[in-house]
Design a protein around this motif. Sequence first.
Motif, PDB file in Angstrom:
ATOM      1  N   ILE A 121     113.003  64.178 174.796  1.00  0.00           N
ATOM      2  CA  ILE A 121     112.821  62.848 175.392  1.00  0.00           C
ATOM      3  C   ILE A 121     114.164  62.167 175.629  1.00  0.00           C
ATOM      4  CG2 ILE A 121     111.971  60.513 174.925  1.00  0.00           C
ATOM      5  CD1 ILE A 121     109.571  61.806 173.534  1.00  0.00           C
ATOM      6  N   THR A 122     115.062  62.219 174.647  1.00  0.00           N
ATOM      7  CA  THR A 122     116.363  61.566 174.826  1.00  0.00           C
ATOM      8  C   THR A 122     117.164  62.233 175.945  1.00  0.00           C
ATOM      9  OG1 THR A 122     117.250  62.961 173.033  1.00  0.00           O
ATOM     10  CG2 THR A 122     116.512  60.730 172.455  1.00  0.00           C
ATOM     11  N   LEU A 123     117.048  63.540 176.071  1.00  0.00           N
ATOM     12  CA  LEU A 123     117.732  64.230 177.165  1.00  0.00           C
ATOM     13  C   LEU A 123     117.128  63.841 178.506  1.00  0.00           C
ATOM     14  CD1 LEU A 123     119.782  66.300 178.153  1.00  0.00           C
ATOM     15  CD2 LEU A 123     118.072  68.088 177.764  1.00  0.00           C
ATOM     16  N   ALA A 124     115.784  63.748 178.562  1.00  0.00           N
ATOM     17  CA  ALA A 124     115.122  63.362 179.804  1.00  0.00           C
ATOM     18  C   ALA A 124     115.499  61.944 180.222  1.00  0.00           C
ATOM     19  CB  ALA A 124     113.602  63.478 179.640  1.00  0.00           C
ATOM     20  N   VAL A 125     115.595  61.039 179.252  1.00  0.00           N
ATOM     21  CA  VAL A 125     115.987  59.663 179.565  1.00  0.00           C
ATOM     22  C   VAL A 125     117.386  59.622 180.158  1.00  0.00           C
ATOM     23  CG1 VAL A 125     116.588  57.440 178.516  1.00  0.00           C
ATOM     24  CG2 VAL A 125     114.452  58.571 177.898  1.00  0.00           C
ATOM     25  N   THR A 126     118.295  60.437 179.616  1.00  0.00           N
ATOM     26  CA  THR A 126     119.653  60.488 180.144  1.00  0.00           C
ATOM     27  C   THR A 126     119.663  60.982 181.582  1.00  0.00           C
ATOM     28  OG1 THR A 126     120.465  60.967 177.925  1.00  0.00           O
ATOM     29  CG2 THR A 126     121.971  61.392 179.742  1.00  0.00           C
ATOM     30  N   LEU A 127     118.884  62.028 181.876  1.00  0.00           N
ATOM     31  CA  LEU A 127     118.821  62.550 183.238  1.00  0.00           C
ATOM     32  C   LEU A 127     118.182  61.554 184.191  1.00  0.00           C
ATOM     33  CD1 LEU A 127     117.822  66.262 182.499  1.00  0.00           C
ATOM     34  CD2 LEU A 127     120.076  65.338 183.051  1.00  0.00           C
ATOM     35  N   ILE A 128     117.209  60.799 183.703  1.00  0.00           N
ATOM     36  CA  ILE A 128     116.589  59.762 184.539  1.00  0.00           C
ATOM     37  C   ILE A 128     117.618  58.688 184.904  1.00  0.00           C
ATOM     38  CG2 ILE A 128     114.918  57.860 184.514  1.00  0.00           C
ATOM     39  CD1 ILE A 128     113.083  59.697 182.861  1.00  0.00           C
ATOM     40  N   LEU A 129     118.401  58.265 183.912  1.00  0.00           N
ATOM     41  CA  LEU A 129     119.432  57.263 184.179  1.00  0.00           C
ATOM     42  C   LEU A 129     120.494  57.818 185.128  1.00  0.00           C
ATOM     43  CD1 LEU A 129     119.902  55.737 180.604  1.00  0.00           C
ATOM     44  CD2 LEU A 129     118.837  54.654 182.579  1.00  0.00           C
ATOM     45  N   PHE A 130     120.827  59.083 184.987  1.00  0.00           N
ATOM     46  CA  PHE A 130     121.798  59.708 185.879  1.00  0.00           C
ATOM     47  C   PHE A 130     121.308  59.674 187.327  1.00  0.00           C
ATOM     48  CE2 PHE A 130     123.205  63.687 187.994  1.00  0.00           C
ATOM     49  CZ  PHE A 130     124.558  63.423 188.068  1.00  0.00           C
ATOM     50  N   ASN A 131     120.061  60.091 187.541  1.00  0.00           N
ATOM     51  CA  ASN A 131     119.505  60.089 188.893  1.00  0.00           C
ATOM     52  C   ASN A 131     119.301  58.673 189.426  1.00  0.00           C
ATOM     53  OD1 ASN A 131     119.223  62.948 189.359  1.00  0.00           O
ATOM     54  ND2 ASN A 131     117.569  62.956 187.869  1.00  0.00           N
ATOM     55  N   LEU A 132     118.934  57.751 188.542  1.00  0.00           N
ATOM     56  CA  LEU A 132     118.751  56.372 188.953  1.00  0.00           C
ATOM     57  C   LEU A 132     120.070  55.758 189.406  1.00  0.00           C
ATOM     58  CD1 LEU A 132     116.810  53.948 189.173  1.00  0.00           C
ATOM     59  CD2 LEU A 132     117.390  53.392 186.807  1.00  0.00           C
ATOM     60  N   ALA A 133     121.132  55.992 188.631  1.00  0.00           N
ATOM     61  CA  ALA A 133     122.438  55.451 189.000  1.00  0.00           C
ATOM     62  C   ALA A 133     122.946  56.074 190.293  1.00  0.00           C
ATOM     63  CB  ALA A 133     123.433  55.688 187.864  1.00  0.00           C
ATOM     64  N   ASN A 134     122.632  57.331 190.531  1.00  0.00           N
ATOM     65  CA  ASN A 134     123.067  58.002 191.753  1.00  0.00           C
ATOM     66  C   ASN A 134     122.365  57.475 192.997  1.00  0.00           C
ATOM     67  OD1 ASN A 134     125.143  60.072 191.671  1.00  0.00           O
ATOM     68  ND2 ASN A 134     123.865  61.093 190.150  1.00  0.00           N
ATOM     69  N   PRO A 249     128.088  57.489 187.852  1.00  0.00           N
ATOM     70  CA  PRO A 249     126.952  58.109 187.156  1.00  0.00           C
ATOM     71  C   PRO A 249     127.324  59.313 186.296  1.00  0.00           C
ATOM     72  CG  PRO A 249     126.349  57.569 189.401  1.00  0.00           C
ATOM     73  CD  PRO A 249     127.820  57.335 189.297  1.00  0.00           C
ATOM     74  N   GLY A 250     128.538  59.841 186.436  1.00  0.00           N
ATOM     75  CA  GLY A 250     128.950  60.971 185.612  1.00  0.00           C
ATOM     76  C   GLY A 250     128.886  60.700 184.121  1.00  0.00           C
ATOM     77  N   VAL A 251     128.919  59.419 183.729  1.00  0.00           N
ATOM     78  CA  VAL A 251     128.829  59.101 182.302  1.00  0.00           C
ATOM     79  C   VAL A 251     127.454  59.451 181.733  1.00  0.00           C
ATOM     80  CG1 VAL A 251     130.582  57.286 182.353  1.00  0.00           C
ATOM     81  CG2 VAL A 251     128.210  56.710 182.870  1.00  0.00           C
ATOM     82  N   PHE A 252     126.456  59.611 182.611  1.00  0.00           N
ATOM     83  CA  PHE A 252     125.113  59.989 182.168  1.00  0.00           C
ATOM     84  C   PHE A 252     124.851  61.487 182.324  1.00  0.00           C
ATOM     85  CE2 PHE A 252     124.452  55.580 183.798  1.00  0.00           C
ATOM     86  CZ  PHE A 252     124.083  54.986 182.611  1.00  0.00           C
ATOM     87  N   SER A 253     125.843  62.242 182.723  1.00  0.00           N
ATOM     88  CA  SER A 253     125.613  63.628 183.122  1.00  0.00           C
ATOM     89  C   SER A 253     125.209  64.520 181.947  1.00  0.00           C
ATOM     90  CB  SER A 253     126.870  64.201 183.780  1.00  0.00           C
ATOM     91  OG  SER A 253     127.905  64.321 182.832  1.00  0.00           O
ATOM     92  N   LEU A 254     124.595  65.651 182.303  1.00  0.00           N
ATOM     93  CA  LEU A 254     124.193  66.635 181.301  1.00  0.00           C
ATOM     94  C   LEU A 254     125.410  67.212 180.589  1.00  0.00           C
ATOM     95  CD1 LEU A 254     121.916  68.311 180.020  1.00  0.00           C
ATOM     96  CD2 LEU A 254     122.155  69.933 181.917  1.00  0.00           C
ATOM     97  N   ALA A 255     126.501  67.403 181.341  1.00  0.00           N
ATOM     98  CA  ALA A 255     127.725  67.935 180.731  1.00  0.00           C
ATOM     99  C   ALA A 255     128.261  66.999 179.658  1.00  0.00           C
ATOM    100  CB  ALA A 255     128.780  68.162 181.810  1.00  0.00           C
ATOM    101  N   GLN A 256     128.197  65.697 179.918  1.00  0.00           N
ATOM    102  CA  GLN A 256     128.666  64.720 178.938  1.00  0.00           C
ATOM    103  C   GLN A 256     127.806  64.770 177.676  1.00  0.00           C
ATOM    104  OE1 GLN A 256     131.421  62.351 179.279  1.00  0.00           O
ATOM    105  NE2 GLN A 256     130.970  62.363 177.112  1.00  0.00           N
ATOM    106  N   SER A 257     126.500  64.860 177.857  1.00  0.00           N
ATOM    107  CA  SER A 257     125.591  64.938 176.707  1.00  0.00           C
ATOM    108  C   SER A 257     125.849  66.191 175.879  1.00  0.00           C
ATOM    109  CB  SER A 257     124.134  64.925 177.188  1.00  0.00           C
ATOM    110  OG  SER A 257     123.831  63.728 177.873  1.00  0.00           O
ATOM    111  N   ALA A 258     126.083  67.314 176.571  1.00  0.00           N
ATOM    112  CA  ALA A 258     126.315  68.575 175.856  1.00  0.00           C
ATOM    113  C   ALA A 258     127.620  68.529 175.077  1.00  0.00           C
ATOM    114  CB  ALA A 258     126.328  69.728 176.859  1.00  0.00           C
TER     115      ALA A 258
END
Length: 339
Positions: A121-134, A249-258
Amino acid sequence: MTHASSLRSWGLAAAGALCVAGVLLAPQVTDTFALLALTVYLVMAMLALSLAFVWGFGGILCFGQAAFFGLGAYAYAIGAINFGPGVAALLLSVAVPAVFAALLGYFMFYGRISDVYLGVITLAVTLILFNLANSTSGSEYRIGEALLGGFNGIPSIPTLTLPGHDSPLEPEGLFRLVGLLLIAAYVGLRLLLRTRFGQVVVAVRENERRAELLGYDARLHKLLAFALGGAIAGLAGCLYANWGAFVNPGVFSLAQSAQIIIWVIVGGRGTLIGPMIGCVGIQWMVTALGGQQTVDTGLVLGVVLAAFVMLIPRGIAPTVMGWFAPRARPVATVPERVR
């Protein structure tokens, strides 16, 4: 207090004094380019510290710590553009991710979601914010005077101006602020983990059902720990926006989370100092590799993670401490062993 505890307290106090002195004196002996690099290392170390507390001591597997980092950066940018780069914008950058983490945590913890699904869920929320900001690239996407800019981000963010000063922080002042805030966050978390609240948080991590049978509200303690981690990550995001005067939006990216997860694993889950060391070391390595085209940085990070998981599963800090105290109890099993 035992003699060993007294010596440890004095040693920590001396180390803290040396760190403060180093932060205050470093700008006088470091050139601007190196100082900017050190500043972003310390900013990311604060981000690592936030997950070190949430995951290492709260037992909350959060794959979306970048969400709170990004919310803090965007909140500061929007606040600074609309009502000036003062303390209000700084507080907004802490409050927004803290409230967001509290709301998200409420539904997760009180909904009795298991750890695996919590990570998803936390990963999905991050990806949602990434796409939303984009997807906010049009001129109609604005909050007050601040254009969100979509994938281009928000440029020319005003740098923080402290009370009693008429001009924004210079690189030297920003470095000192970041360093002192990082030390304060670390010391604050250490002290918090020695309180009853901190002890209960660790107890919930060890055995949630037992803590509940003893009369503690495990969900509330996890919620508060999660919100505090979000606030610290948001503060790191604010400082990052000040460092680069830019956020996208890169601050929300999957790479940043990883990367944040890797910092904690390499440094040592269950410690506070370990993830910060892992963060600075890996950031330095990534920066050094960034100037060449021979080796892919992502591949190197994958190799580093695999090597630590297989060869040094406890991480750097617990392993090193184990060399000096081979008969000691495992690190972070109780708050007194916090590092």
